[in-house]
Structure formats: structure tokens, C-alpha cells
Design a protein around this motif. Structure first.
Motif, mmCIF file in Angstrom:
data_model
loop_
_atom_site.group_PDB
_atom_site.id
_atom_site.type_symbol
_atom_site.label_atom_id
_atom_site.label_comp_id
_atom_site.label_asym_id
_atom_site.label_seq_id
_atom_site.Cartn_x
_atom_site.Cartn_y
_atom_site.Cartn_z
ATOM 1 N N ALA A 1 4.008 5.513 -5.536
ATOM 2 C CA ALA A 1 4.028 5.481 -6.999
ATOM 3 C C ALA A 1 2.899 6.326 -7.558
ATOM 4 O O ALA A 1 3.062 7.028 -8.568
ATOM 5 N N ALA A 2 1.752 6.277 -6.901
ATOM 6 C CA ALA A 2 0.605 7.071 -7.364
ATOM 7 C C ALA A 2 0.903 8.561 -7.238
ATOM 8 O O ALA A 2 0.534 9.366 -8.103
ATOM 9 N N LEU A 3 1.549 8.935 -6.130
ATOM 10 C CA LEU A 3 1.886 10.348 -5.946
ATOM 11 C C LEU A 3 2.844 10.844 -7.017
ATOM 12 O O LEU A 3 2.734 11.973 -7.509
ATOM 13 N N ALA B 1 0.915 10.574 -10.718
ATOM 14 C CA ALA B 1 -0.517 10.871 -10.761
ATOM 15 C C ALA B 1 -0.842 11.966 -11.762
ATOM 16 O O ALA B 1 -0.312 13.065 -11.675
ATOM 17 N N PRO B 2 -1.737 11.667 -12.701
ATOM 18 C CA PRO B 2 -2.194 12.720 -13.609
ATOM 19 C C PRO B 2 -3.374 13.476 -13.001
ATOM 20 O O PRO B 2 -3.890 14.410 -13.592
ATOM 21 N N SER B 3 -3.808 13.073 -11.798
ATOM 22 C CA SER B 3 -4.961 13.690 -11.145
ATOM 23 C C SER B 3 -4.517 14.902 -10.348
ATOM 24 O O SER B 3 -3.349 15.090 -10.039
ATOM 25 N N SER B 4 -5.510 15.645 -9.942
ATOM 26 C CA SER B 4 -5.228 16.789 -9.098
ATOM 27 C C SER B 4 -4.950 16.317 -7.677
ATOM 28 O O SER B 4 -5.243 15.177 -7.320
ATOM 29 N N GLY B 5 -4.403 17.170 -6.866
ATOM 30 C CA GLY B 5 -4.086 16.822 -5.482
ATOM 31 C C GLY B 5 -5.320 16.430 -4.701
ATOM 32 O O GLY B 5 -5.295 15.505 -3.888
ATOM 33 N N LYS B 6 -6.418 17.086 -4.944
ATOM 34 C CA LYS B 6 -7.656 16.794 -4.229
ATOM 35 C C LYS B 6 -8.152 15.390 -4.581
ATOM 36 O O LYS B 6 -8.527 14.612 -3.708
ATOM 37 N N ASP B 7 -8.155 15.069 -5.872
ATOM 38 C CA ASP B 7 -8.578 13.731 -6.308
ATOM 39 C C ASP B 7 -7.648 12.658 -5.761
ATOM 40 O O ASP B 7 -8.080 11.591 -5.332
ATOM 41 N N LEU B 8 -6.365 12.946 -5.806
ATOM 42 C CA LEU B 8 -5.374 11.992 -5.330
ATOM 43 C C LEU B 8 -5.551 11.719 -3.837
ATOM 44 O O LEU B 8 -5.488 10.570 -3.394
ATOM 45 N N ARG B 9 -5.789 12.771 -3.062
ATOM 46 C CA ARG B 9 -6.021 12.591 -1.620
ATOM 47 C C ARG B 9 -7.257 11.728 -1.384
ATOM 48 O O ARG B 9 -7.279 10.875 -0.500
ATOM 49 N N GLY B 10 -8.289 11.940 -2.179
ATOM 50 C CA GLY B 10 -9.501 11.127 -2.060
ATOM 51 C C GLY B 10 -9.227 9.662 -2.368
ATOM 52 O O GLY B 10 -9.707 8.759 -1.677
ATOM 53 N N THR C 1 0.833 -1.208 0.000
ATOM 54 C CA THR C 1 0.000 0.000 0.000
ATOM 55 C C THR C 1 0.863 1.252 0.000
ATOM 56 O O THR C 1 0.595 2.215 -0.739
ATOM 57 N N VAL C 2 1.894 1.261 0.824
ATOM 58 C CA VAL C 2 2.789 2.424 0.886
ATOM 59 C C VAL C 2 3.489 2.610 -0.450
ATOM 60 O O VAL C 2 3.563 3.734 -0.975
ATOM 61 N N ALA C 3 3.999 1.520 -1.019
ATOM 62 C CA ALA C 3 4.690 1.622 -2.303
ATOM 63 C C ALA C 3 3.730 2.074 -3.395
ATOM 64 O O ALA C 3 4.072 2.923 -4.242
#
Length: 118
Positions: free
Chosen positions: A21-23, A26-35, A15-17
Motif C-alpha cells: 500500500a505504501a508503494l 507513496a508521495p515520497s521519493s523512491g529513496k525515502d520509500l526504500r529507507g 507488513t507485506v500489505a
């Protein structure tokens, strides 16, 4: 229990890895990524809790099975002892009769040998 810890550690490390990797990609915005991270965390915690509950239930089942089998073994052991005792009591008169017959045959053989020697 060490296998369960290894599995949980593997899930946590994955999960951490995955989160890292997602961070980074990520092509998403920070808000979407946090969600998404929050959802992943919730799913992971649910999975861990489910594994914990299932392992506790399995432990209880194994303990109950061991207790039940110990009771069955005691019962079967007692029944076998009773059966063996009854069998010995049943054959005792026959054994005594056979012993007497063997002694009689031995005596007749001895008499026959004595007769043949004369």
C-alpha cells in the motif's frame, strides 16, 4: 505454538500489505520509500525476535513450574501418608477400648433381655 505461528503470519502479512500500500500511494521519493521499508523490516524482525525470545522464556517457565509442582505434590502426598499413619496409630488403642465397651454393652443387653424373658 500454532497461535504464535498465526500471530507471526499475521504480522508478516500485515507488513507485506502495508508495504504494498505504501508503494502504491507513496508521495515520497523512491529513496525515502526504500529507507522507510528498510526501517519497517528492521522493526518487524526485532519484534519477531523479541516474541521468539519471550515464547522460549515462557516455555521454560511453564516447564519449571510443572517440575516444581510435581515435587510439591510428591512431598505433600508423603506428608499426608505419614500423618494418616500416625493418626491411625494414635486412635488404635481407643478403637480397641471402644470395641470392648460395645461388646460389654451388648452382653449386658443380652443378659437384660434374658432376665426379662424369665
Amino acid at each position: 505454538m500454532s497461535k504464535a505461528k498465526s500471530i507471526l503470519f499475521g504480522i508478516l502479512a500485515g507488513t507485506v500489505a502495508g508495504g504494498a500500500a505504501a508503494l502504491l500511494s507513496a508521495p515520497s521519493s523512491g529513496k525515502d520509500l526504500r529507507g522507510q521499508i528498510k526501517d519497517s523490516k528492521t522493526r518487524m524482525l526485532d519484534t519477531i525476535n523479541q516474541l521468539k525470545e519471550e515464547s522460549i522464556a515462557l516455555k521454560e517457565q511453564v516447564a519449571q513450574a510443572a517440575k516444581d509442582s510435581a515435587e510439591v505434590i510428591k512431598e505433600v502426598s508423603g506428608e499426608l501418608q505419614t500423618s494418616l499413619k500416625e493418626f491411625q496409630e494414635e486412635i488404635e488403642p481407643h478403637r480397641e477400648n471402644l470395641q470392648k465397651e460395645i461388646e460389654a454393652i451388648e452382653e449386658k443387653i443380652k443378659q437384660l433381655e434374658d432376665t426379662l424373658k424369665k
